[in-house]
Design an enzyme around this catalytic site. Structure first.
Site, PDB file in Angstrom:
ATOM      1  N   ARG A  44     170.823  68.088  97.482  1.00 29.99           N
ATOM      2  CA  ARG A  44     169.705  67.681  96.453  1.00 29.99           C
ATOM      3  C   ARG A  44     169.140  65.650  97.189  1.00 29.99           C
ATOM      4  O   ARG A  44     168.601  65.311  96.284  1.00 29.99           O
ATOM      5  CB  ARG A  44     171.118  67.185  95.368  1.00 29.99           C
ATOM      6  CG  ARG A  44     170.959  66.413  94.511  1.00 29.99           C
ATOM      7  CD  ARG A  44     172.210  66.901  93.576  1.00 29.99           C
ATOM      8  NE  ARG A  44     172.394  67.772  93.426  1.00 29.99           N
ATOM      9  CZ  ARG A  44     171.628  69.362  92.489  1.00 29.99           C
ATOM     10  NH1 ARG A  44     170.609  68.683  91.765  1.00 29.99           N
ATOM     11  NH2 ARG A  44     172.432  70.355  91.998  1.00 29.99           N
ATOM     12  N   CYS A  45     170.511  65.532  98.072  1.00 31.31           N
ATOM     13  CA  CYS A  45     169.972  64.126  98.336  1.00 31.31           C
ATOM     14  C   CYS A  45     168.526  64.003  99.100  1.00 31.31           C
ATOM     15  O   CYS A  45     168.180  62.843  99.175  1.00 31.31           O
ATOM     16  CB  CYS A  45     170.757  63.298  99.273  1.00 31.31           C
ATOM     17  SG  CYS A  45     172.659  63.676  98.634  1.00 31.31           S
ATOM     18  N   THR A  46     168.451  64.883  99.607  1.00 32.47           N
ATOM     19  CA  THR A  46     167.057  64.970 100.727  1.00 32.47           C
ATOM     20  C   THR A  46     166.346  64.995  99.548  1.00 32.47           C
ATOM     21  O   THR A  46     164.928  64.661  99.323  1.00 32.47           O
ATOM     22  CB  THR A  46     166.879  66.524 101.743  1.00 32.47           C
ATOM     23  OG1 THR A  46     168.388  66.148 102.415  1.00 32.47           O
ATOM     24  CG2 THR A  46     166.263  66.767 101.996  1.00 32.47           C
ATOM     25  N   LEU A  49     165.516  61.472  98.238  1.00 33.13           N
ATOM     26  CA  LEU A  49     164.515  60.365  99.074  1.00 33.13           C
ATOM     27  C   LEU A  49     163.383  61.180  99.060  1.00 33.13           C
ATOM     28  O   LEU A  49     162.766  60.189  98.955  1.00 33.13           O
ATOM     29  CB  LEU A  49     165.513  60.252 100.598  1.00 33.13           C
ATOM     30  CG  LEU A  49     167.062  59.469 100.146  1.00 33.13           C
ATOM     31  CD1 LEU A  49     167.728  59.562 101.442  1.00 33.13           C
ATOM     32  CD2 LEU A  49     167.464  58.438  99.192  1.00 33.13           C
TER      33      LEU A  49
END
Length: 152
Positions: A44-46, A49
């Protein structure tokens, strides 16, 4: 007490993914977008970003500098930055652990990571907009555009 629109943004100095020290107050004169996220190398973070990377023109159109902030080490952020082809700096809030996230009411002590919180800081160093979602949700790019509109 939670930060409010118009409050002075808490100053900090953090090390970026290249080892350079970045001090928020030295960036006055340009808007800054702080993107707190739980951890590098996670799906999710990837995704979030990379979405910012792909839509960076929206931020540049507002003359805003973007910084991702997590509790990961600067060395791991360097690898993550290169692996994902990110085009904006990633800042390490590793030590003291999560201190900047805590100052921005964006730290989850039970998990030891930042939550998904975003702060838009105007060129005078004041909070112009902010929003957050739970760690299990992704931020919508429309929320960024709405927050950037507060700079106008």
């Amino acid at each position: 007490m939670a930060l409010q629109i118009g409050d002075e943004a808490p100053d900090f100095t953090l090390i970026d993914h290249t080892g350079e020290a970045i001090t928020l107050s030295e960036l006055r004169g340009r808007p800054v977008v702080l993107v707190f996220y739980p951890a590098a190398f996670t799906g999710r973070c990837t995704g979030e970003l990379c979405s910012i990377r792909d839509e960076l023109a929206d931020f540049e159109g507002a003359n805003a500098l973007v910084f991702g902030i997590s509790v990961d080490t600067a060395a791991s952020l360097g690898v993550f930055h290169e692996q994902e082809g990110l085009t904006f700096p990633l800042l390490s809030d590793f030590w003291p652990h999560g201190a900047v996230a805590q100052a921005y009411d964006a730290f989850l002590p039970e998990r030891g990571v930042a939550t998904r919180a975003t702060y838009v800081i105007d060129s005078d160093g004041r909070i112009a907009g902010h929003f957050r979602v739970s760690p299990s949700e992704s931020r919508d790019m429309a929320a960024y555009k709405e927050a950037l509109a507060q700079l106008a």
